[in-house]
Enzyme design. Structure first.
Site: not given
Ligand SMILES: *Cc1c(COP(=O)(O)O)cnc(C)c1O
Length: 819
Positions: A487, A714
């Site tokens: 994702k 700045y």
């Molecule tokens: C992002 C996510 C993960 C992965 O988590 P990590 O700590 O990056 O391994 C697992 N399950 C769900 C539902 C997530 O949204």
């Protein structure tokens, strides 16, 4: 000159049983069923890796392989195949390679050490290549499997072998020694880093030294082996040092001259010198090792200096870059030999983002083969890897062009002619592998084809990604599936390239946040099942059209999906049910499970593929009781659901730290996220194994002398403590280097030194205090890598690594490496 052994010879050498029904001349040893180029001449070793190699016998058989080394006969009947049965398949591979090595009486340099093995090997190759015919490990094939495959390449035309040996546990070096049988030993840099596989640094060193037990000559650094003098007495040694003068090569003076590194040393009571075209610490030490080795082997100081000055950087990596006209470019423009061609072709073959695959190849030098045999082999390999377009550069390729049988072919006498005609080739929407011998200067082709990038790049090392994947795989019970979380653009690392690598390496599932992310993956050829964490009802049509599987976390979502399925007459569609076990973000709560079950029981439109929940603090000991409670709520829920459904579903709750810390909560699948990218709060940093995947770098746009009285940036927020200088670099908050890093909070690595920011971070640039480092315009600056890690940046501004990674904007080009 290709080696061949009859299958009967092999059987004797490895002391195997089993019936021989083939009459093959074996020239290729195969350990990966995905990489078959010469099936008839291949002998497949069913090695126990992360998966049992015996599972891949059928694949290899279908591809035409008929000769196998196994530890048991397979159940399937393959009457025209020979199976050589041995107790241990890896030992058989090693025994065969050791036997092969014994057939040749040539000088062999054996290299080991903690760092620099591959560079030293490649540099010695560059340095001695003019007069020797050299065989060496491809890339860094230095393992228990890589070494036998490397040594197998030795043939009659070679008069020098250069092989590196890498080990990770005691007992391994004896085996590599027996295969390499080095006559000359070279020890590279010995680090003191704690190594998982060894009790102590001494144990590790003792193990490494076993490579040299039969060498007649040994080249090493005096300080590295202070405690080992006695055992070394028995052979001729060539010792170098930068501190002690009673050695063979005493380097007593080192300075930088116009970007190069200038060293003077005492050798045979005379002063000699050497100019190195690199000045970083590691390269300098590697260059000294090469210098000592050349002198030890009888090269004159003048020759050594002359050649070392022209050393070229070694890139063992294949770079995958965005090209012009929607092409992807695999840049391997610095070397060309048949082994590395095969590796690069495999990588090309693995790419799915474009239908069309193109190879630009130069003549290959010093293969040790007759031209005729060489180009026949190249042509066969090119066909086997299904190259769609072949562009050959060089007079030999022109001469042997009839051997090639590729849908589209073009031949040019030299690089300049190709460049002149490049526009006429209409390269468009294809993956292009650029592979050339150094003298062809294929970097000119790569410059013409690679999209010009803003000079801030995020480098992703796909090999490291894989090794991180394996780090977690090793923690799972057999049969537990992996869902890789890609994702948010794979945590900023680039969705397609990462997903493609994961697909090739057979993870079971991918997960994205939104439907669009899933569609993007489908459009680039990803066929793995994909779960969508936040499906939008308005996009259900696209979701189903792309075979994406929704996570259903509420009755509303469920209703809408069922309605959609009814209208579209979709039956048994795979969905995933999300349970809220304590995160309180989305998901069905405990009291909703029963009504949920009632709905599911009578529903023909969906099929529950999995039931899952999410741990809120799997990495944090202080919340372990809460985690236990979450796990228990989850168990109750999935049992209820499974009972109601009457069929089993995949159950999963563990994220990255859940894999590390909650082995009993792996169930049927784990969801691996940030660990893939090398970050896991539950794995101590000293523990080797998990490594950062991404490096963010930029360059210096200007250097200015600055008086302490001046203000910088700045709002006049910055100034130097004393008169000094600042460097402006090409990264700002629009790239994801947040404003919070300003005014000394953030640090960057400039030529190896950490320096603070000064003044506010601006949109596209920021300033660094470089008063104490040597730096010029155009120099590379590192924001994070394995030295200053993403975790360190997160600490500096009080956030978490996830946010640092996903903030890096799309304007920053991603470049992928594969070794
Ligand atoms: C992002 C996510 C993960 C992965 O988590 P990590 O700590 O990056 O391994 C697992 N399950 C769900 C539902 C997530 O949204």
């Amino acid at each position: 000159m290709q080696n061949t052994y009859t299958i009967n010879d092999v059987k004797q050498v490895i002391n195997a049983t089993g019936d021989i029904v083939t009459d093959a001349a074996i020239s290729t040893l195969l350990t990966d069923s995905r990489r078959i180029g010469n099936p008839a001449g291949s002998l497949f070793f069913a090695l126990d890796g992360r998966r049992d190699g015996h599972e891949f016998i059928a694949d290899a058989y279908i591809a035409g392989v008929r000769n196998f080394v196994v530890n048991h006969q397979p159940d399937t009947i393959m009457p025209d195949a020979s199976f050589l049965v041995v107790a241990d398949v890896l030992t058989a591979l090693q025994t065969l390679a050791a036997h092969h090595r014994k057939q040749f009486n040539l000088d062999v340099i054996g290299i080991t050490g903690s760092n620099g093995k591959t560079i030293v090997k490649e540099w010695l190759y560059q340095l001695m290549n003019p007069e020797k015919s050299i065989v060496r490990n491809p890339k860094s094939y230095n393992s228990q499997i890589g070494v036998p495959l490397s040594v197998w390449q030795i043939n009659e035309t070679h008069n020098l072998g250069i092989f590196e040996a890498g080990i990770s546990t005691p007992g391994e070096m004896d085996k590599l020694e027996a295969i390499i049988q080095p006559t000359i030993g070279v020890l590279t840099h010995m680090g003191t880093a704690h190594d998982e596989g060894f009790e102590s640094p001494e144990e590790k060193l003792d193990e490494k030294l076993k490579l040299f037990k039969n060498c007649k000559q040994l080249i090493y650094n005096y300080e590295a082996l202070l405690d080992h003098k006695d055992e070394l007495q028995t052979r001729e040694c060539f010792v170098w040092s930068r501190k002690f003068n009673l050695v063979d090569l005493y380097v007593f003076s080192e300075t930088t001259i116009s970007g190069k590194y200038y060293m003077r040393a005492i050798y045979k009571e005379k002063e000699i010198e050497c100019l190195v075209p690199f000045r970083d610490e590691a390269s300098v030490e590697n260059a000294i090792v090469c210098w000592a080795t050349m002198l030890a082997m009888g090269y004159s100081p003048a020759d050594a200096d002359d050649r070392i000055e022209r050393l070229a950087a070694v890139s063992m990596r294949l770079e995958l870059k965005h090209g012009i006209n929607d092409c992807s470019i695999i840049d391997d423009s610095y070397n060309s030999d048949i082994q590395s061609l095969e590796i690069a072709l495999n990588f090309l073959n693995q790419q799915n983002q474009h239908q069309k695959k193109t190879l630009i190849l130069s003549d290959i030098y010093q293969s040790g083969l007759q031209l005729d045999a060489l180009y026949k082999q190249v042509a066969q390999m090119v066909s086997a890897k299904q190259v769609d377009r072949f562009i050959g550069v060089g007079t030999f390729l022109q001469e042997y062009k009839d051997y090639f049988n590729v849908p589209q072919m073009h031949f040019y006498a030299d690089t300049a002619s190709l460049l002149k005609e490049m526009n006429k080739l209409h390269l468009q929407d294809e993956t292009i592998l650029i592979k050339g011998s150094r003298s062809f200067e294929f970097e000119r082709i790569s410059r013409a084809l690679v999209q010009k990038a803003h000079e801030t790049v995020l480098e992703i090392n796909l090999n490291t990604l894989l090794s991180n994947l394996n780090f977690y795989k090793a923690r799972l019970k057999p049969g537990v599936k992996i869902m890789a979380m890609v994702k948010a653009f794979s945590y900023g690392s680039g969705t397609f390239e990462v997903a493609n690598m994961l697909q090739y390496n057979k993870v079971d599932y991918l997960a994205v946040a939104y439907t669009d992310e899933g569609i993007a993956l489908r459009e680039t050829g990803i066929t793995l099942p994909i779960m969508v964490l936040n499906p939008e009802p308005l996009a259900y049509d696209k979701l189903v059209a792309n075979k994406l599987e929704p996570a259903i976390y509420s009755f509303t979502l469920l209703d809408e999906f069922v309605k959609f399925a009814q209208e579209e007459e979709v039956m048994n569609y795979p969905v995933h049910l999300k349970i809220d076990s304590g995160m309180h973000r989305v998901g069905f709560e405990a009291f909703e499970i029963e009504p949920l079950c009632d709905l599911l029981e009578i529903n023909p439109y969906i099929r529950v593929q999995s039931v899952y929940s999410h741990l809120v603090a799997s990495d944090a000991e202080q919340h372990d009781l809460f985690t236990v409670q979450q796990i228990s709520i989850f168990e109750t829920a999935f049992k209820q659901i499974e009972d109601a459904l009457g069929y089993p579903v995949i159950k999963h709750i563990s994220n990255t730290s859940g894999i590390t810390r909650w082995p009993n909560a792996h169930y049927d699948m784990v969801r691996l996220g940030i660990g893939l990218y090398g970050v896991d709060a539950a794995v101590p940093r000293e523990e080797s194994g998990l490594q950062p995947v991404a490096t963010l770098k930029t360059t210096v746009s200007q250097v200015k002398k600055m008086a302490a009285a001046e203000t910088i940036g700045y709002n006049r927020n910055g100034s130097l403590k004393a008169d000094g200088k600042i460097a402006t670099v090409r990264i700002g908050y629009a790239d994801g280097y947040l404003r919070a890093f300003g005014n000394g909070v953030g640090r960057m690595l400039v030529n190896g030194t950490l320096v603070p920011t000064v003044g506010n971070i601006t949109m596209d640039m920021c300033m660094l205090d470089v008063s104490n480092v040597e730096v010029k315009e155009g120099d590379e600056v590192i924001i994070f890598d394995e030295q200053q890690r993403i975790e360190d940046l997160a600490t500096q501004i009080g956030t978490i690594p996830y946010e640092i990674l996903t903030n890096i904007s799309q304007r920053v080009k991603r470049v992928y490496f594969y070794e």
